[in-house]
Design an enzyme around this catalytic site. Structure first.
Site, PDB file in Angstrom:
ATOM      1  N   ASP A   1       0.869  -1.173   0.000  1.00 16.09           N
ATOM      2  CA  ASP A   1       0.000   0.000   0.000  1.00 16.09           C
ATOM      3  C   ASP A   1       0.910   1.228   0.000  1.00 16.09           C
ATOM      4  O   ASP A   1       2.069   1.158   0.444  1.00 16.09           O
ATOM      5  CB  ASP A   1      -0.875  -0.028   1.254  1.00 16.09           C
ATOM      6  CG  ASP A   1      -1.641   1.258   1.454  1.00 16.09           C
ATOM      7  OD1 ASP A   1      -2.431   1.620   0.569  1.00 16.09           O
ATOM      8  OD2 ASP A   1      -1.419   1.909   2.490  1.00 16.09           O
TER       9      ASP A   1
ATOM     10  N   TYR B   1      -0.107   5.033   0.826  1.00 14.10           N
ATOM     11  CA  TYR B   1      -0.289   6.116   1.789  1.00 14.10           C
ATOM     12  C   TYR B   1      -0.430   5.587   3.218  1.00 14.10           C
ATOM     13  O   TYR B   1      -1.346   4.848   3.535  1.00 14.10           O
ATOM     14  CB  TYR B   1      -1.499   6.959   1.395  1.00 14.10           C
ATOM     15  CG  TYR B   1      -1.332   7.539   0.000  1.00 14.10           C
ATOM     16  CD1 TYR B   1      -0.375   8.512  -0.251  1.00 14.10           C
ATOM     17  CD2 TYR B   1      -2.102   7.076  -1.068  1.00 14.10           C
ATOM     18  CE1 TYR B   1      -0.192   9.026  -1.527  1.00 14.10           C
ATOM     19  CE2 TYR B   1      -1.930   7.588  -2.345  1.00 14.10           C
ATOM     20  CZ  TYR B   1      -0.964   8.564  -2.563  1.00 14.10           C
ATOM     21  OH  TYR B   1      -0.783   9.065  -3.832  1.00 14.10           O
TER      22      TYR B   1
ATOM     23  N   ASN C   1      -4.778   3.037  -3.806  1.00 15.78           N
ATOM     24  CA  ASN C   1      -5.925   3.847  -4.222  1.00 15.78           C
ATOM     25  C   ASN C   1      -5.489   5.059  -5.041  1.00 15.78           C
ATOM     26  O   ASN C   1      -6.302   5.651  -5.755  1.00 15.78           O
ATOM     27  CB  ASN C   1      -6.683   4.353  -2.999  1.00 15.78           C
ATOM     28  CG  ASN C   1      -7.623   3.315  -2.407  1.00 15.78           C
ATOM     29  OD1 ASN C   1      -7.985   2.345  -3.049  1.00 15.78           O
ATOM     30  ND2 ASN C   1      -8.007   3.532  -1.158  1.00 15.78           N
TER      31      ASN C   1
END
Length: 228
Positions: free
Chosen positions: A14, A16, A122
Site C-alpha cells: 500500500d 499512503y 488507491n
C-alpha cells in the site's frame, strides 16, 4: 529468530501510510496550521478513506485526486480553516509526501534478495508517480499499480486481483504490506500473505482474514520474507 513466510516471490505495498507519510503534507504547513495541525491531519485522512468506501458502495468512482481534494475541503470547512493559499499548498504537498525513513533500504534489500516489489494503491497514476519520483524510489519498484485500472477502491477484491494479474503469480506467492488494518485483513481474505505494518497502533479488526505477521515498521520485513 523471526519465522519466515514461505514461497514469497513479490512484496506488494500500500502507498499512503505504509510507504509514504500522509502527515508530512500538513507538517509542511505548520506555519499556517499551528495547533490545528493534528486535527486536520486526522480529519482529512479519515474523510478521504470514507469517501473511497462510499463511492465504491455507490458505484460512483472518482479518482483519488478528486477524493483527496473533496476530503480536504470538508476538513477545512469543519475546522473553520479559511486561510489564503492553504488548500492549494496542502494539495501540492500531497504530491510530494515524504517516504518513511526505512523505506528505501527495505526496498533495496528486497530487490537484492531476489523479491519483486510493487505498489498497489488507491492513488491515481499521476499521484503515485509524483510520490515515487520525489522519494527516489523509481529504481526500487518493479510496478506501480493504481485502482484506476479497475475503477473501484479497496477493499474490493478486483483491486487485489490486479496485483495477481500484473505480476502473473498466485496470490499466495505475494506478501502484501499495509498500515491500514482493514486493507491488511481484506488482502488476507483474498488469499495473499499479509504483513500488517501497524504504524498507528490500531486495534485488530473484526473482519474476514487474518494478517500473517504484525510489525511496527517495514524494517522488519526483509527478514520475514527471507531477503536478508
Amino acid at each position: 529468530m523471526t519465522a519466515k513466510l514461505g514461497e514469497v516471490q513479490a512484496c506488494v505495498f500500500d502507498a499512503y501510510g505504509t510507504l509514504f507519510d500522509f502527515a508530512s503534507a500538513t507538517r509542511g504547513c505548520r506555519d499556517l496550521l499551528g495547533d490545528d495541525l493534528d486535527k486536520l491531519t486526522t480529519l482529512w485522512r479519515d474523510k478521504q478513506l470514507q469517501y473511497t468506501w462510499l463511492r465504491a458502495i455507490q458505484g460512483r468512482h472518482a479518482d483519488f485526486w478528486q477524493v483527496t481534494g473533496d476530503a480536504l475541503d470538508f476538513a477545512l470547512e469543519t475546522l473553520k480553516l479559511d486561510r489564503p493559499g492553504l488548500r492549494d499548498r496542502l494539495m501540492e504537498l500531497y504530491l510530494t509526501l515524504d517516504a518513511f525513513p526505512e523505506v528505501p533500504d527495505v526496498l533495496r534489500r528486497l530487490k537484492t534478495g531476489g523479491i519483486r516489489t510493487a505498489i498497489l494503491s488507491n492513488g491515481s497514476p499521476a499521484m503515485l508517480a509524483s510520490a515515487v519520483k520525489h522519494a527516489r524510489l523509481d529504481d526500487l519498484l518493479d510496478g506501480i499499480l493504481s485502482v484506476e485500472e479497475v475503477g473501484v477502491y479497496k477493499p474490493n477484491p478486483r483491486v487485489y486481483q490486479l496485483a495477481v494479474d500484473r505480476l502473473a503469480i498466485r496470490a499466495s506467492q505475494i506478501s502484501f504490506q499495509s498500515s491500514n488494518a482493514w486493507d491488511a485483513y481484506a488482502a488476507s481474505s483474498f488469499g495473499m500473505k499479509v504483513v500488517w505494518c501497524n504504524r498507528y497502533r490500531q486495534r485488530k479488526e473484526r473482519l474476514p482474514g487474518q494478517p500473517d505477521r504484525e510489525i511496527e515498521t517495514l524494517a522488519e520485513l526483509p527478514a520475514i520474507v527471507g531477503a536478508i
